[in-house]
Design an enzyme around this catalytic site. Structure first.
Site, PDB file in Angstrom:
ATOM      1  CE  LYS A  13      -2.122  -1.090   3.882  1.00  0.00           C
ATOM      2  NZ  LYS A  13      -1.449  -2.363   4.191  1.00  0.00           N
ATOM      3  NE  ARG A 126       7.444  -2.490   6.431  1.00  0.00           N
ATOM      4  CZ  ARG A 126       6.125  -2.588   6.389  1.00  0.00           C
ATOM      5  NH1 ARG A 126       5.438  -1.956   5.466  1.00  0.00           N
ATOM      6  NH2 ARG A 126       5.495  -3.318   7.271  1.00  0.00           N
ATOM      7  NE  ARG A 152       5.498  -0.558  10.229  1.00  0.00           N
ATOM      8  CZ  ARG A 152       4.449  -0.595   9.421  1.00  0.00           C
ATOM      9  NH1 ARG A 152       4.471   0.048   8.282  1.00  0.00           N
ATOM     10  NH2 ARG A 152       3.382  -1.272   9.746  1.00  0.00           N
TER      11      ARG A 152
END
Ligand code: AP5
Ligand code: ZN
Length: 208
Positions: A13, A126, A152
């Site tokens: 996204k 990521r 993250r």
């Protein structure tokens, strides 16, 4: 142009949103980014920090309030792309009310579809550049050596799997909601980033 991107964690996204927003010159409005920013500033209540770090959703009224305020800013007057909002039917209903009170409506809802195993690999590897917000992947989009990388807090494998489960449970009713409204476009999110972007562009153009 008013767009929504729906999809499980790691579907792409954020990656696609940045490309689509620069093409149509509209702001990317990501509730995940806004919540992480509030966490970094120390303004996110402790129970919500905990909820996010375990991969749960924050309450509808919290994200609805964020969206209400953000979409009132001048740069969103002519359109925007909502990345990761709405995720529940009550959030979608609140968005409908917000838009119709201004005489606006959504153009299209893009649902990015990616198999579960790929989602886990995408999220776990990521890395994000803290300074630029650019999204990288250790295997598919390696960061440059001078990037200031961040991993993250919710991208540990177990948490990612939990986020996927939460997505499946909480968002199950959302796709039929938008399908009934005639707004839903399901897009295959597997393949080169540029190939996926082309699919999204075609879907958006067809909806204009
Ligand atoms: P949020 O930040 O929205 O996270 P998410 O939905 O879990 O999605 P991600 O950001 O993990 O994935 P993405 O689809 O953006 O993928 P990306 O492009 O980065 O939300 C975080 C949390 O905030 C939630 O868990 C919840 O607690 C809270 N929250 C947010 N919104 C909420 C709401 N509305 N209601 C309640 N709570 C809310 O790509 C992933 C990786 O894959 C990257 O490394 C990228 O480089 C790579 N990649 C992308 N595309 C490709 C491709 N085509 N091929 C190979 N690799 C690719
Ligand atoms: Zn994202």
């Amino acid at each position: 142009m008013r767009l929504v991107f729906v999809g499980p964690p790691g579907a792409g996204k954020g990656t696609q949103a940045k490309l689509i927003c620069s093409r149509w010159q509209i702001p990317q409005i990501s509730t995940g980014d806004m919540l992480r920013e509030a966490k970094a500033n120390g303004t996110l209540p402790k129970e919500l920090v905990e909820k996010m770090s375990k991969g749960g959703l924050v309450p509808d009224e919290v994200v609805i309030d964020l969206i209400r305020k953000r979409t009132e800013l001048p740069d969103a007057a002519n359109g925007f792309l909502l990345d990761g909002f709405p995720r529940t039917v009550p959030q979608a209903e609140a968005l409908n009310e917000l838009l119709s009170s201004k005489g606006h409506k959504l153009n299209v809802v893009v649902a990015l579809q990616v198999p579960k195993d790929l989602l886990v690999e995408r999220a776990v590897l990521r890395r994000t550049d803290k300074r630029t917000g650019q999204i990288y992947h250790l295997k598919y989009k390696p960061p440059p050596p001078d990037a200031d990388l961040e991993h993250r807090a919710d991208d540990q494998e177990e948490t990612v799997r939990n986020r996927i489960d939460v997505y499946e449970k909480m968002t199950a009713d959302l796709l039929p909601f938008y399908e009934k409204a005639g707004l839903l476009k399901r897009i295959d999110g597997v393949g080169e980033v540029e190939a996926v972007t082309q699919r999204v562009i075609s879907a958006v153009e067809a909806a204009q």
